[in-house]
Design an enzyme around this catalytic site. Structure first.
Site: not given
Length: 248
Positions: A12, A14-15, A37, A90, A155, A159, A188
């Site tokens: 993950g 890419t950003r 992905t 990530n 979620y 986590k 964040i």
């Protein structure tokens, strides 16, 4: 690629947080292997590497597919005749809903993507770390794993499970020179929080002792520390990076 350079694999990447981690570890001298992905995200990441002069390569990875994980392992071996020294887990998704309204897909897709993927990818790359008798596995959890959060039972479950996974695996591989740790971000500044209006952002900031959100770079610095030799005696831990929102 210089033989002295260590390899870091970031899922993950890419950003947001994943990309910030990739850039920071590149500054620290790692060869960066990042996943997206699909072909579009892989190409986007490739351009980021080119624009920032990052030594590395981007790959497509479906973390819900064992076949895709195995293919990634083989591709990395073919491209570098080596395997990652650092694995940063990530990649993940959110699929929010109040539990009473949550459908099976929302629950099981989140579990499959965020927690079952840890089993697939960590197991594949851990074997080579054990052979080399060194390695770093770093998982990106979340402050809600410790606080809970309404509308995110799926979620939060993943986590919180990630933290337990890291503690248990850390005990199993400690004698092999491998550390396993979590970094747990608070709020964040990412694409997700950028969708909030100013009033919503101000309300969130009021609950943070530092009265501001963190940046992806704040998380990247913590990951870089755990990946370094300076953190060789730290394992099974969770570093909370949240501006004081949750203190352990």
């Amino acid at each position: 690629m210089s033989e002295e350079k260590k390899i870091a694999l970031i899922t993950g990447a890419t950003r947001g947080i994943g990309l910030a981690i990739a850039k920071q570890l590149a500054k620290d001298g790692y060869v960066i292997l990042g996943t997206g992905t699909n072909d579009n995200s892989r190409n986007t990441l490739k351009k980021e590497f080119e624009n920032n002069n990052i030594d590395g390569k981007s790959y497509v990875l479906d973390i819900k597919s064992q076949e895709s994980v195995d293919q990634l392992f083989n591709d990395i071996n073919d491209d570098y005749s080596n395997t990652p020294d650092v694995l940063v887990n990530n990649a993940g998704i959110t699929n929010d809903s109040l539990f009473i309204r949550m459908n099976d897909s929302q629950w099981f897709d989140t579990i499959e993507t965020n927690i079952n993927s840890l089993y697939r990818i960590s197991k594949v790359f851990l074997k080579s770390m054990i052979k080399k008798r060194k390695g770093r596995i770093i998982c990106i959890s979340s402050v809600v794993a410790s606080t809970g959060n309404a509308g995110q039972s799926n979620y939060v479950t993943t986590k919180a499970g990630m933290i337990g996974f890291c503690k248990s695996l850390a005990k199993e591989v400690a004698t092999r020179g491998i550390t396993v740790n979590c970094v747990s971000p608070g709020f964040i500044e990412t694409d997700m929080t950028n969708k909030l209006n100013e009033s919503q952002k101000e309300q969130i900031a009021k609950n943070i002792p530092m009265i501001k959100m963190g940046t992806p770079e704040d998380i990247a610095y913590a990951v870089a520390f755990l990946a370094s030799d300076k953190a060789s005696y730290i394992t099974g831990e969770t570093i909370n990076v949240n501006g004081g929102l949750f203190m352990q």
